[in-house]
Each structure stands twice: as C-alpha cells, then as structure tokens.
Design an enzyme around this catalytic site. Structure first.
Site, short mmCIF file in Angstrom:
data_model
loop_
_atom_site.label_atom_id
_atom_site.label_comp_id
_atom_site.label_asym_id
_atom_site.label_seq_id
_atom_site.Cartn_x
_atom_site.Cartn_y
_atom_site.Cartn_z
CG ASN A 125 -2.03 -0.98 1.17
OD1 ASN A 125 -2.69 -1.10 0.14
ND2 ASN A 125 -2.26 -1.70 2.26
CB CYS B 118 -3.97 -5.91 -4.89
SG CYS B 118 -4.40 -4.34 -5.70
CG ASN C 97 -7.67 -7.92 0.88
OD1 ASN C 97 -8.57 -8.70 0.58
ND2 ASN C 97 -7.49 -6.79 0.23
CG HIS D 277 -12.50 -6.67 2.22
ND1 HIS D 277 -12.43 -5.57 1.40
CD2 HIS D 277 -11.52 -7.51 1.79
CE1 HIS D 277 -11.47 -5.76 0.50
NE2 HIS D 277 -10.90 -6.91 0.72
CD GLU E 287 -7.89 -0.02 -1.93
OE1 GLU E 287 -6.76 -0.43 -1.61
OE2 GLU E 287 -8.29 0.05 -3.11
NE ARG E 288 -4.88 -4.23 5.09
CZ ARG E 288 -4.58 -5.51 5.27
NH1 ARG E 288 -4.54 -6.03 6.49
NH2 ARG E 288 -4.35 -6.30 4.23
CB CYS F 42 -11.37 -1.54 -3.56
SG CYS F 42 -10.59 -2.77 -2.48
N GLY F 43 -10.79 -3.93 -6.13
CA GLY F 43 -11.25 -5.20 -6.68
C GLY F 43 -11.64 -6.20 -5.60
N GLY G 49 -12.42 -5.40 -2.69
CA GLY G 49 -13.58 -4.81 -2.01
C GLY G 49 -14.87 -5.11 -2.76
N1 LIG Z 1 -5.67 -1.85 0.49
C1 LIG Z 1 -5.73 -3.30 0.35
C2 LIG Z 1 -4.78 -3.78 -0.76
C3 LIG Z 1 -5.21 -3.30 -2.14
C4 LIG Z 1 -6.58 -3.81 -2.50
C5 LIG Z 1 -7.28 -3.12 -3.66
N2 LIG Z 1 -6.55 -2.09 -4.34
C6 LIG Z 1 -7.87 -4.14 -4.63
O1 LIG Z 1 -8.02 -3.85 -5.83
O2 LIG Z 1 -8.24 -5.25 -4.14
C7 LIG Z 1 -5.34 -3.96 1.70
O3 LIG Z 1 -4.61 -3.32 2.47
O4 LIG Z 1 -5.77 -5.09 1.92
#
Ligand SMILES: N[C@H](CCC[C@H](N)C(=O)O)C(=O)O
Length: 322
Positions: free
Chosen positions: A73, A82, A166, A168, A217-218, A226-227, A229
């Site tokens: 990040n 990601c 990751n 959520h 986003e974290r 955010c994919g 997400g």
């Molecule tokens: N910020 C996310 C990582 C990037 C995820 C996002 N850019 C995506 O497209 O999934 C985390 O710390 O878990």
C-alpha cells in the site's frame, strides 16, 4: 531479491484498474529492494510518483506457479491481495514479454491465484474462496455472524466482516454518494476489532444484480475502485440474501463483474487493466549537485531538503494523471 544500489535508477510502469492506480516493477530483470520509507516516498502524489499500491513482480517461489507478486500500500504496508492489481499484473507480464500465457498462476502472500486474459482486454481473476470465520479474517468476535454490530464514533453500525485474502468490513448504505466514507472509513479501518486493520466498503444495492460501492482502503484511503472490495461486497450481499450470483459492481472509477456461487466457492472477478506510461525513478541517496542549477534540475521539497527522488517520465500517454 537483489539489493538495488542507493542512487540507482528503477524502471517502472504506471497502470490502473478503474482508476485504482499502481506502480508496477519488474524485479526479475532488475535489482529491487526498497525500504518502507522509500515505498512511502514513491507513493506520495506530491514528492514521489504517486500510487495506491506498488506491485512487485518476482520469479515464482513454488512449482507450477508462473510468478510471485508482492503488494505494498502507499503507506508502505505489505498486503496479501489486490484484485485490480492482479489484472494489471497479468497485463504487465504479457506487455513486458515475461510470458505469453493467457492463463497465469501467481503466488501472493495470500496463496496462489489464477488470472485469465480474455478478449477485448478483459481479465478474469479467481480471487479464491472468501473466509468468514472471525479468527481467519481477522475480526474480534466470539462466533461467526452474517452481520456484526460495531461501536464506532459514538454510534452503532452493522457490518459484514470477511477476508478475500485481505480483511474487509462491508456496510449497507442507502446512497454511496452520501455515505459517511470519510467519517467512518478511517475509524473502522483502524478499529480494534480489526487487529490487522481492514478495507471498509460502503455498499448500495440497486437490485439483485446491480450494486454501487465506495471503498476506504486499508493503507491507502478511499480509492476510485477496489477489486477485492468489490468481491467482499458481493459476498456480503449474498450472505444477507440480497444479491444473485452474478453482479455488476459500479465503482467510482468504473464497472467490474463479480460472480460467487456461494459458500466454499471461489469469487470470480472480471474487468479491465490499463497501462498509462513507463518511466524511470532515481532512488534516494544519489549525489545531489552542490551548486544550484535551474529549479527543474534540483527540485527541492517544501521543507527545503533536496528532493529525495527525481523521476524522468520517459513517455506519458494522453491519459490524464489523477
Ligand atoms: N488496500 C488493500 C490492498 C489493495 C486492494 C485493492 N486495491 C484491490 O483492488 O483489491 C489492503 O490493504 O488489503
């Protein structure tokens, strides 16, 4: 990984998935090892190149895997997954002739994911099976629930917690345009019930196959898309019985299609990946010229210190930078 000599030049490609933007580095054909501080500097949109995440392409660490890719990040934290980055990764390794495969298996900190390059620039990612057990998210709860109540900012909110590799948290809202993203996003990102922090999605359901979504986003703040997400939002909506298996997800930067058949199945995500420009950045530590040259030659940060990183963009497409 080889140690990049301080003051050396790093080649990179700037990419985005629906405006979620990345610096992508081939660490196979060039030495690469950056400190957290340098990653933060490079991610800074005023003093560096600017990105939501840095993606690093490495040789595979496992048999029957084509590559390994690491994700950082903009705050320098290394993470497990990601979704938008995975699509850009697939486009990058083919553009750079690192592979000509259309089905690419890549190892991340989360595990192994499979990328399929389709027609018309669409890339499908098998994002893996979502995890809802609190310890695996991780999320502090005495047992698994579809909806948790969380005390935050003097109010009680309801959210679904899960992991796409990751962590959520997903909240239902009436309208993403008026959702309390800036008020609740950072507070929930750093909430004690998310011991590894979390990405916070604000989900508006239009009908059983169409949603709108904003994500705080974290480690990066609110992004245009955010994919992982988007995948978490579809899983959350399905767990609540509000969505069908195939959903169009409208994010601020564009649309993704997400499909999830239910518990125990992987989440499939399809969307585009865009390459914007290629460039070089001279890493910190290079000998700064002693005498003052024209301002452009010896840019200085606001605090009067010599600029840590100078970048010469070799080519910028017409695409405007965000
Ligand atoms: N910020 C996310 C990582 C990037 C995820 C996002 N850019 C995506 O497209 O999934 C985390 O710390 O878990």
């Amino acid at each position: 990984m080889n140690q990049a000599r301080r003051g050396s030049v790093l080649n990179f490609t700037k990419m985005h998935g629906l405006g979620n933007d990345f610096v992508v580095v081939d660490a196979i054909s060039q030495p690469f090892r950056l400190s957290t501080e340098t990653i933060r500097e490079l991610g800074n949109r005023n003093f560096g190149i600017g990105f939501d995440q840095l993606l690093v392409v490495e040789p595979p660490g496992l048999p029957d895997v084509d590559f390994r890719y690491r994700i950082f990040n903009s705050d320098g934290s290394e993470v497990e997954q990601c979704g938008n980055g995975a699509r850009c990764f697939a486009r990058f390794v083919r553009d750079q002739r690192l592979t000509n495969k259309k089905i690419i298996r890549v190892q991340t900190a989360k595990g192994v994911i499979e990328l399929r390059v389709g027609k018309g620039g669409l890339i499908t990612v098998d994002m893996g099976v979502p995890e809802m057990n609190p310890p695996a998210i991780p999320f502090a709860a005495d047992r698994r629930k579809e909806v948790y109540t969380v005390e935050v900012a003097g109010q009680t909110v309801e959210l679904t917690a899960l992991s796409m590799g990751n962590p959520h948290g997903v909240l239902l809202v009436d309208d993403v345009d008026t959702a309390p993203v800036t008020e609740l996003g950072p507070r929930l990102e750093n909430h004690p019930r998310f011991p590894a922090r979390a990405n916070i999605g604000f989900l508006q359901i239009l009908d059983r196959s169409h949603i709108r979504l904003r994500v705080f986003e974290r480690g990066a703040g609110e992004t245009l898309a955010c994919g992982s997400g988007a995948c978490a939002a579809v899983v959350a909506g399905r767990l609540r019985g509000l969505l069908d298996a195939r959903v169009d997800v409208e994010l601020r930067g564009g649309h993704l299609v997400v499909e999830w058949q239910g518990e125990g199945s992987p989440v499939m995500m399809e969307g585009t990946a865009t390459s914007v420009f290629e460039g070089q950045v001279r890493l910190a530590g290079e000998a700064q010229p002693r005498r003052r040259k024209s301002p452009g030659k010896n840019a200085r940060q606001g605090d009067g210190k010599p600029a840590q990183n100078r970048q010469q963009r070799s080519r910028q497409t017409a695409a405007s930078r965000r």
